[in-house]
Scaffold this motif. Structure first.
Motif, short mmCIF file in Angstrom:
data_model
loop_
_atom_site.label_atom_id
_atom_site.label_comp_id
_atom_site.label_asym_id
_atom_site.label_seq_id
_atom_site.Cartn_x
_atom_site.Cartn_y
_atom_site.Cartn_z
N UNK A 258 -28.17 -12.43 -18.47
CA UNK A 258 -28.95 -13.14 -19.48
C UNK A 258 -30.44 -13.16 -19.16
N UNK A 259 -31.25 -13.08 -20.20
CA UNK A 259 -32.70 -13.21 -20.10
C UNK A 259 -33.18 -14.26 -21.09
N UNK A 260 -34.30 -14.89 -20.76
CA UNK A 260 -34.94 -15.75 -21.74
C UNK A 260 -35.51 -14.89 -22.87
N UNK A 261 -35.62 -15.47 -24.04
CA UNK A 261 -36.15 -14.71 -25.17
C UNK A 261 -37.59 -14.28 -24.91
N UNK A 262 -38.37 -15.12 -24.25
CA UNK A 262 -39.76 -14.75 -23.97
C UNK A 262 -39.83 -13.60 -22.97
N UNK A 263 -38.85 -13.53 -22.05
CA UNK A 263 -38.79 -12.41 -21.12
C UNK A 263 -38.45 -11.13 -21.86
N UNK A 264 -37.51 -11.22 -22.81
CA UNK A 264 -37.14 -10.04 -23.61
C UNK A 264 -38.35 -9.53 -24.39
N UNK A 265 -39.16 -10.45 -24.90
CA UNK A 265 -40.35 -10.04 -25.64
C UNK A 265 -41.35 -9.36 -24.71
N UNK A 266 -41.50 -9.89 -23.50
CA UNK A 266 -42.40 -9.27 -22.53
C UNK A 266 -41.93 -7.86 -22.19
N UNK A 267 -40.62 -7.69 -22.03
CA UNK A 267 -40.06 -6.37 -21.75
C UNK A 267 -40.28 -5.41 -22.92
N UNK A 268 -40.11 -5.92 -24.13
CA UNK A 268 -40.31 -5.08 -25.30
C UNK A 268 -41.74 -4.57 -25.38
N UNK A 269 -42.70 -5.44 -25.07
CA UNK A 269 -44.10 -5.02 -25.08
C UNK A 269 -44.37 -4.00 -23.98
N UNK A 270 -43.73 -4.20 -22.81
CA UNK A 270 -43.93 -3.26 -21.72
C UNK A 270 -43.32 -1.89 -22.06
N UNK A 271 -42.16 -1.87 -22.66
CA UNK A 271 -41.53 -0.60 -23.00
C UNK A 271 -42.38 0.20 -23.99
N UNK A 272 -43.04 -0.51 -24.89
CA UNK A 272 -43.95 0.17 -25.82
C UNK A 272 -45.15 0.73 -25.07
N UNK A 273 -45.74 -0.09 -24.20
CA UNK A 273 -46.91 0.33 -23.43
C UNK A 273 -46.56 1.46 -22.46
N UNK A 274 -45.38 1.35 -21.86
CA UNK A 274 -44.93 2.31 -20.85
C UNK A 274 -44.97 3.75 -21.37
N UNK A 275 -44.73 3.95 -22.65
CA UNK A 275 -44.71 5.29 -23.23
C UNK A 275 -46.08 5.96 -23.22
N UNK A 276 -47.13 5.18 -22.99
CA UNK A 276 -48.49 5.72 -23.01
C UNK A 276 -48.87 6.39 -21.70
N UNK A 277 -48.09 6.17 -20.63
CA UNK A 277 -48.48 6.63 -19.31
C UNK A 277 -47.71 7.88 -18.91
N UNK A 278 -48.45 8.88 -18.47
CA UNK A 278 -47.86 10.17 -18.14
C UNK A 278 -46.84 10.08 -17.02
N UNK A 279 -47.06 9.18 -16.06
CA UNK A 279 -46.16 9.14 -14.90
C UNK A 279 -44.74 8.73 -15.27
N UNK A 280 -44.56 8.16 -16.46
CA UNK A 280 -43.22 7.78 -16.90
C UNK A 280 -42.58 8.84 -17.80
N UNK A 281 -43.27 9.95 -17.99
CA UNK A 281 -42.81 10.94 -18.97
C UNK A 281 -41.46 11.56 -18.59
N UNK A 282 -41.22 11.73 -17.31
CA UNK A 282 -40.00 12.40 -16.89
C UNK A 282 -39.08 11.51 -16.07
#
Length: 373
Positions: A258-282
């Protein structure tokens, strides 16, 4: 190689025990003998104090060599032959000893041996040193979780994670102020100051650290779980982590955490941001360090120490590590919902493992004193 070769000794300490001969084939014995020889020579010549080239006394080295052999044979009984033992293996081994009928002195000596073993692995293979989950006291014969964060400290760490590494907004700065912050970001991101742009300011205020810290505060992530965490684990719609059996840290079971809803929102924002960085591409790794490497115990401990310092939390006379977050989850989940809930949240296969968290936090004991008058 003859059988005689397999019984070669180093200053009277056997490289291959009779028990190991019973469970290993010829090729495995050769590999294990070479592995043991490196360890034993290190113990005798450097083990006590590598910086001063001071080794252990013969009797100490022989006893610890025997204890290491028992640990390796336990590992083989769990998952087959290997010389690549891990911190998780050491923690699991100690948990089994805790519930056995061995003396407190024996358990303490085994833990010292395992610490030495991983100190050697750090020396030989550049691995992290081991920070045991359980603190074993010889004088009391008891085991306790390492220091954990109080409710107030958990909240402070959660809040300060939102400030950690943040910088002023690019458009709010004067040319002089912008130059100062560009110089800071150039050092932080290890790139020329002339290459720092508005996007670097946005990156500095990203959601990686808050999402990592908040998820750990909810799920009690072990360092190895931070390292292994995959994007596929994250279900933000239902505010849970779904850990598949083949990626679970210490067992082969599926876990829904289980996660808090605010933690899930923080993760969602990070997953969106994460796609912008080349080091996560592969890679499917959720979090990587600034250098693009998986997080390790030492890097997570450093992060927590920085957060404690930023929030003004004293770590004097305390043993603070990333496990302090996990132990706080176990302690307060047990107090709020009982052992079954804590067992599921912490991903323990046995409730006995969770029982060490069934203790009264300091604030509960203070309230009891106030009621006692």
């Amino acid at each position: 190689m003859t059988d005689g070769d397999l019984t070669t000794e180093v200053k009277g300490i056997s490289l291959i025990t009779e028990q190991a001969k019973e469970v290993l084939n010829q090729r495995q014995l050769i590999d294990y003998r070479d592995h043991r020889e490196k360890l034993i020579r290190w113990m005798l010549n450097l083990g006590k104090d590598p910086s001063s080239a001071e080794g252990y006394a013969y009797h100490t080295a022989r006893r610890r060599a025997d204890d290491c052999d028992k640990f390796y044979r336990w590992k083989w009984s769990e998952s087959g032959y290997t010389t690549d033992v891990t911190h998780d293996d050491a923690d699991a081994y100690m948990r089994e000893l805790v519930y056995g009928d061995r003396s407190a002195s024996y358990k303490t000596n085994i833990q010292k041996t395992l610490k030495m073993l991983f100190q050697w692995r750090s020396w030989e293979y550049d691995e992290d040193k081991w920070e045991p989950q359980l603190s074993i006291s010889n004088s009391r014969g008891a085991t306790q979780p390492r220091d954990f964060l109080s409710r107030e400290e958990r909240q402070q760490i959660r809040e300060v994670a939102l400030e950690y590494g943040s910088v002023p907004h690019y458009n709010s700065l004067s040319p002089k102020g912008r130059k100062k912050w560009k110089r800071y970001l150039a050092r932080r991101f290890r790139k020329p100051m002339s290459e720092i742009t508005k996007s670097d300011f946005e990156r500095a205020n990203g959601f990686k650290i808050p999402s990592l810290v908040w998820t750990s505060l909810d799920a009690g992530l072990r360092p190895i779980e931070v390292k292994r965490a995959q994007v596929q684990w994250i279900d933000t719609d239902n505010a849970v982590l779904r850990v598949p059996a083949d990626q679970a840290a210490k067992n082969n079971e599926h876990w829904t955490v289980s996660l808090q809803q605010r933690t899930a929102e923080m993760l969602e924002r990070w997953l969106e941001e994460r796609q912008l960085y080349q080091k996560y591409a592969e890679t499917d790794s959720v979090w990587l360090t600034r250098e693009g490497n998986p997080y390790q115990s030492h890097s997570l401990k450093y992060l927590l120490e920085q957060l404690c310092d930023l929030s003004g939390l004293s770590t004097d006379n305390r043993s603070i590590s990333w496990y302090s977050i996990r132990h706080s989850v176990g302690t307060y989940m047990t107090r709020e919902e009982g052992l079954a809930a804590a067992q599921a949240q912490l991903r323990h296969t046995s409730v006995q493992t969770t029982m060490k968290y069934d203790q009264a936090p300091v604030e509960d004991r203070r309230d009891a004193l106030n009621r006692m008058g």
